[in-house]
Design a protein around this motif. Structure first.
Motif, PDB file in Angstrom:
ATOM      1  N   GLU A   1       0.816  -1.221   0.000  1.00  0.00           N
ATOM      2  CA  GLU A   1       0.000   0.000   0.000  1.00  0.00           C
ATOM      3  C   GLU A   1       0.847   1.267   0.000  1.00  0.00           C
ATOM      4  OE1 GLU A   1      -4.107  -1.013   2.166  1.00  0.00           O
ATOM      5  OE2 GLU A   1      -2.339  -1.392   3.401  1.00  0.00           O
ATOM      6  N   ALA A   2       2.127   1.140   0.358  1.00  0.00           N
ATOM      7  CA  ALA A   2       2.988   2.334   0.411  1.00  0.00           C
ATOM      8  C   ALA A   2       3.749   2.568  -0.895  1.00  0.00           C
ATOM      9  CB  ALA A   2       3.987   2.193   1.570  1.00  0.00           C
ATOM     10  N   LEU A   3       3.553   1.710  -1.883  1.00  0.00           N
ATOM     11  CA  LEU A   3       4.356   1.813  -3.116  1.00  0.00           C
ATOM     12  C   LEU A   3       3.888   2.938  -4.036  1.00  0.00           C
ATOM     13  CD1 LEU A   3       4.715  -2.001  -3.996  1.00  0.00           C
ATOM     14  CD2 LEU A   3       6.517  -0.480  -3.102  1.00  0.00           C
ATOM     15  N   GLY A   4       2.666   3.403  -3.822  1.00  0.00           N
ATOM     16  CA  GLY A   4       2.142   4.458  -4.692  1.00  0.00           C
ATOM     17  C   GLY A   4       1.711   3.924  -6.046  1.00  0.00           C
ATOM     18  N   VAL A   5       1.283   2.640  -6.079  1.00  0.00           N
ATOM     19  CA  VAL A   5       0.875   2.031  -7.345  1.00  0.00           C
ATOM     20  C   VAL A   5      -0.627   1.755  -7.306  1.00  0.00           C
ATOM     21  CG1 VAL A   5       3.158   1.019  -7.649  1.00  0.00           C
ATOM     22  CG2 VAL A   5       1.331  -0.355  -6.588  1.00  0.00           C
TER      23      VAL A   5
ATOM     24  N   ALA B   1      -5.838  -0.718  -5.740  1.00  0.00           N
ATOM     25  CA  ALA B   1      -6.028   0.520  -4.962  1.00  0.00           C
ATOM     26  C   ALA B   1      -7.508   0.899  -4.983  1.00  0.00           C
ATOM     27  CB  ALA B   1      -5.172   1.637  -5.559  1.00  0.00           C
ATOM     28  N   PRO B   2      -7.980   1.556  -3.903  1.00  0.00           N
ATOM     29  CA  PRO B   2      -9.429   1.779  -3.753  1.00  0.00           C
ATOM     30  C   PRO B   2     -10.099   2.382  -4.980  1.00  0.00           C
ATOM     31  CG  PRO B   2      -8.293   2.412  -1.745  1.00  0.00           C
ATOM     32  CD  PRO B   2      -7.227   2.026  -2.732  1.00  0.00           C
TER      33      PRO B   2
ATOM     34  N   ARG C   1     -11.121  -0.293  -7.702  1.00  0.00           N
ATOM     35  CA  ARG C   1     -11.698  -1.615  -7.370  1.00  0.00           C
ATOM     36  C   ARG C   1     -12.985  -1.912  -8.120  1.00  0.00           C
ATOM     37  NH1 ARG C   1     -10.086  -1.282  -1.005  1.00  0.00           N
ATOM     38  NH2 ARG C   1      -7.849  -1.344  -1.485  1.00  0.00           N
ATOM     39  N   GLU C   2     -13.866  -0.946  -8.206  1.00  0.00           N
ATOM     40  CA  GLU C   2     -15.165  -1.239  -8.824  1.00  0.00           C
ATOM     41  C   GLU C   2     -15.039  -1.612 -10.300  1.00  0.00           C
ATOM     42  OE1 GLU C   2     -18.154  -2.212  -7.778  1.00  0.00           O
ATOM     43  OE2 GLU C   2     -16.903  -2.212  -5.988  1.00  0.00           O
ATOM     44  N   ASP C   3     -13.960  -1.166 -10.957  1.00  0.00           N
ATOM     45  CA  ASP C   3     -13.793  -1.475 -12.395  1.00  0.00           C
ATOM     46  C   ASP C   3     -13.200  -2.861 -12.643  1.00  0.00           C
ATOM     47  OD1 ASP C   3     -14.733   1.012 -13.079  1.00  0.00           O
ATOM     48  OD2 ASP C   3     -12.723   1.928 -12.999  1.00  0.00           O
ATOM     49  N   MET C   4     -12.704  -3.510 -11.610  1.00  0.00           N
ATOM     50  CA  MET C   4     -12.007  -4.790 -11.814  1.00  0.00           C
ATOM     51  C   MET C   4     -12.985  -5.960 -11.718  1.00  0.00           C
ATOM     52  SD  MET C   4      -8.999  -3.991 -12.558  1.00  0.00           S
ATOM     53  CE  MET C   4      -9.106  -2.255 -13.011  1.00  0.00           C
ATOM     54  N   ARG C   5     -13.056  -6.733 -12.806  1.00  0.00           N
ATOM     55  CA  ARG C   5     -13.972  -7.874 -12.868  1.00  0.00           C
ATOM     56  C   ARG C   5     -13.194  -9.118 -13.289  1.00  0.00           C
ATOM     57  NH1 ARG C   5     -18.980  -6.025 -12.483  1.00  0.00           N
ATOM     58  NH2 ARG C   5     -18.972  -3.750 -12.464  1.00  0.00           N
ATOM     59  N   PRO C   6     -13.617 -10.284 -12.824  1.00  0.00           N
ATOM     60  CA  PRO C   6     -12.918 -11.501 -13.270  1.00  0.00           C
ATOM     61  C   PRO C   6     -13.062 -11.698 -14.774  1.00  0.00           C
ATOM     62  CG  PRO C   6     -14.861 -12.036 -11.947  1.00  0.00           C
ATOM     63  CD  PRO C   6     -14.731 -10.552 -11.927  1.00  0.00           C
TER      64      PRO C   6
ATOM     65  N   LEU D   1     -22.036  -8.806  -7.442  1.00  0.00           N
ATOM     66  CA  LEU D   1     -21.094  -8.820  -6.318  1.00  0.00           C
ATOM     67  C   LEU D   1     -20.054  -7.714  -6.493  1.00  0.00           C
ATOM     68  CD1 LEU D   1     -20.411 -12.651  -5.950  1.00  0.00           C
ATOM     69  CD2 LEU D   1     -21.962 -11.220  -4.587  1.00  0.00           C
ATOM     70  N   SER D   2     -19.446  -7.299  -5.387  1.00  0.00           N
ATOM     71  CA  SER D   2     -18.410  -6.256  -5.433  1.00  0.00           C
ATOM     72  C   SER D   2     -17.031  -6.888  -5.418  1.00  0.00           C
ATOM     73  CB  SER D   2     -18.510  -5.345  -4.212  1.00  0.00           C
ATOM     74  OG  SER D   2     -19.812  -4.902  -4.071  1.00  0.00           O
ATOM     75  N   PHE D   3     -16.022  -6.035  -5.653  1.00  0.00           N
ATOM     76  CA  PHE D   3     -14.632  -6.461  -5.488  1.00  0.00           C
ATOM     77  C   PHE D   3     -14.379  -6.635  -3.991  1.00  0.00           C
ATOM     78  CE2 PHE D   3     -10.162  -5.832  -4.757  1.00  0.00           C
ATOM     79  CZ  PHE D   3      -9.554  -6.429  -5.840  1.00  0.00           C
ATOM     80  N   PRO D   4     -13.677  -7.653  -3.516  1.00  0.00           N
ATOM     81  CA  PRO D   4     -13.063  -8.751  -4.260  1.00  0.00           C
ATOM     82  C   PRO D   4     -13.932 -10.012  -4.315  1.00  0.00           C
ATOM     83  CG  PRO D   4     -12.178  -8.720  -2.038  1.00  0.00           C
ATOM     84  CD  PRO D   4     -13.180  -7.598  -2.109  1.00  0.00           C
ATOM     85  N   GLU D   5     -15.135  -9.997  -3.672  1.00  0.00           N
ATOM     86  CA  GLU D   5     -15.974 -11.215  -3.629  1.00  0.00           C
ATOM     87  C   GLU D   5     -16.291 -11.722  -5.034  1.00  0.00           C
ATOM     88  OE1 GLU D   5     -16.721  -8.480  -1.956  1.00  0.00           O
ATOM     89  OE2 GLU D   5     -16.523  -9.122   0.138  1.00  0.00           O
TER      90      GLU D   5
END
Ligand SMILES: Cc1ncc(COP(=O)(O)O)c(C=O)c1O
Length: 379
Positions: free
Chosen positions: A194-198, A221-222, A225-230, A239-243
């Motif tokens: 979380e500290a990498l700034g990525v 990163a927060p 998250r909502e744009d990431m889908r399997p 369902l939401s990320f990461p479920e």
């Protein structure tokens, strides 16, 4: 090999295994745990998929996140880093007209996946003995106003370097950075993702954290998250990320069901103390090989990974992809599992150190190398 530890694995004792980084090695007890998980699913697939697996997989995901020092809601399970790259490219909608930056030390996955989506690849070029500032500058120089993503490998595959990820992220900001950390979980101490700034970080659990193949973690990163889908969206609707990554339709979930068993073996083998022991072993082992070859090992301002390290081959040996492949075959025929790497016109051996290795493994390789390089079978 250390017989007491080697017995915990199922590796062929006739070979000297010095390439743990490539595909890992699943401990016997973890393979058995995975077998049990598979057998349990087969007792009643309907009950397993509907009623049991959701909780099992949520628990596996939470354990993976905790192992990496990350909050449970930040990290999804995927099958491997290749899949994680695909998820990120898909989630960002990368396609024709977009640039993606990789490096000349990068693994093929990100570049091929970006090209398959129609994006243009730009490559940050730096030598094996670069310093961190030069690496960050090389990435910054490859960024254009069309760059949508920079991919930086935390531990590089061909050259075993620990790249200065945070410096690269700062140098290319505000372009989002995906860290390909395939070799990091369980092998690189002091990870503070979380500290990498990525924006994205993906690491395999099946290399150095002893889980079954295929198990990997994708931290997001927060803001993303909502744009990431399997990639397999089967039952993730609503369902939401990461479920939404947990139950990916009708696939074999047994590797994830045994993630906790692998992480427990990592701890039982000594955790970070074991990594420090392997790093020390590798320093000595690489020196055996280097002195037998009479070469200088490459060293610049970037550290080598604790458990992966290059040793330079003599000039003209394995300095092309074809000659490196031919040497790999000769080494294997002589009983050594160790990859030659051609990089920037020079040939190297990439040595690894795993818990089952001992100094004798490297000493035997060092003793056999002169004959193997001469093309003869060792005595
Ligand atoms: C740096 C790097 N990235 C990605 C990968 C690909 O990993 P996987 O095949 O598990 O997706 C590897 C494999 O060794 C690697 O070294």
């Amino acid at each position: 090999m250390r017989r007491d530890i080697a017995e915990l694995f199922e590796l062929d004792p006739a070979l000297t295994h010095l390439n743990h980084g490539a595909f890992g090695a699943v401990p016997r007890s973890v393979r058995e745990a995975q077998d049990r998980a598979r057998a349990r699913i087969e007792r009643s697939p309907m009950r397993a998929f509907r009623d049991e697996l959701p909780a099992v997989l949520a628990d596996a995901r939470a354990r993976a996140a905790a192992f990496l020092g990350l909050p449970a809601g930040s990290t999804a399970l995927v099958r491997n880093v290749t899949e994680a790259v695909g998820v990120v490219l898909q989630g960002l909608g990368i396609g024709p007209g977009d640039d993606v930056v990789v490096s000349n030390h990068g693994y093929l996955t990100a570049g091929w996946s970006a090209e398959a989506r129609g994006a243009t690849l730009r490559t940050a070029e730096f030598p094996v003995d670069a310093d961190p500032a030069k690496v960050a500058a090389a990435f910054a120089a490859a960024v254009t106003d069309r760059t949508r993503l920079v991919v930086v490998d935390q531990i590089t595959s061909p050259t075993a370097l620990v790249l200065p990820v945070a410096e690269v992220a700062a140098a290319v900001a505000p372009v989002p950075v995906l860290v390909d950390a395939a070799h990091a979980p369980g092998a690189l101490p002091g990870l503070d993702v979380e500290a990498l700034g990525v924006a994205f970080w993906a690491g395999n659990l099946h290399k150095w954290a002893y889980t079954p193949r295929a198990a990997a973690a994708l931290w997001v990163a927060p803001g993303h998250r909502e744009d990431m889908r399997p990639l397999v969206t089967s039952w993730s609707h609503g369902l939401s990320f990461p479920e939404r990554f947990d139950l990916q339709g009708t696939v074999d979930h047994s590797a994830w069901a045994a993630v906790a068993d692998g992480l427990e073996v990592w701890a039982e083998l000594g955790g970070w103390e074991q990594v420090a022991r392997n790093a020390d072993l590798l320093l000595h082992g690489a020196e055996h090989v280097r002195s037998a070859l009479g070469t200088e090992s490459p060293h610049g301002g970037i550290p080598s990974a604790p458990c992966l390290r290059l040793v330079a081959l003599p000039e003209g040996v394995a300095d092309t992809t074809e000659s490196a492949e031919a040497l790999w075959q000769r080494l294997h025929a002589a009983g050594f599992v160790v990859p030659p790497v051609a990089f920037d016109g020079r040939g190297y051996l990439r040595l690894a150190a795993a818990p089952y290795n001992d100094e004798d493994d490297y000493a035997r390789l060092a003793a056999a190398l002169p004959q193997i390089l001469a093309g003869a079978a060792p005595a």
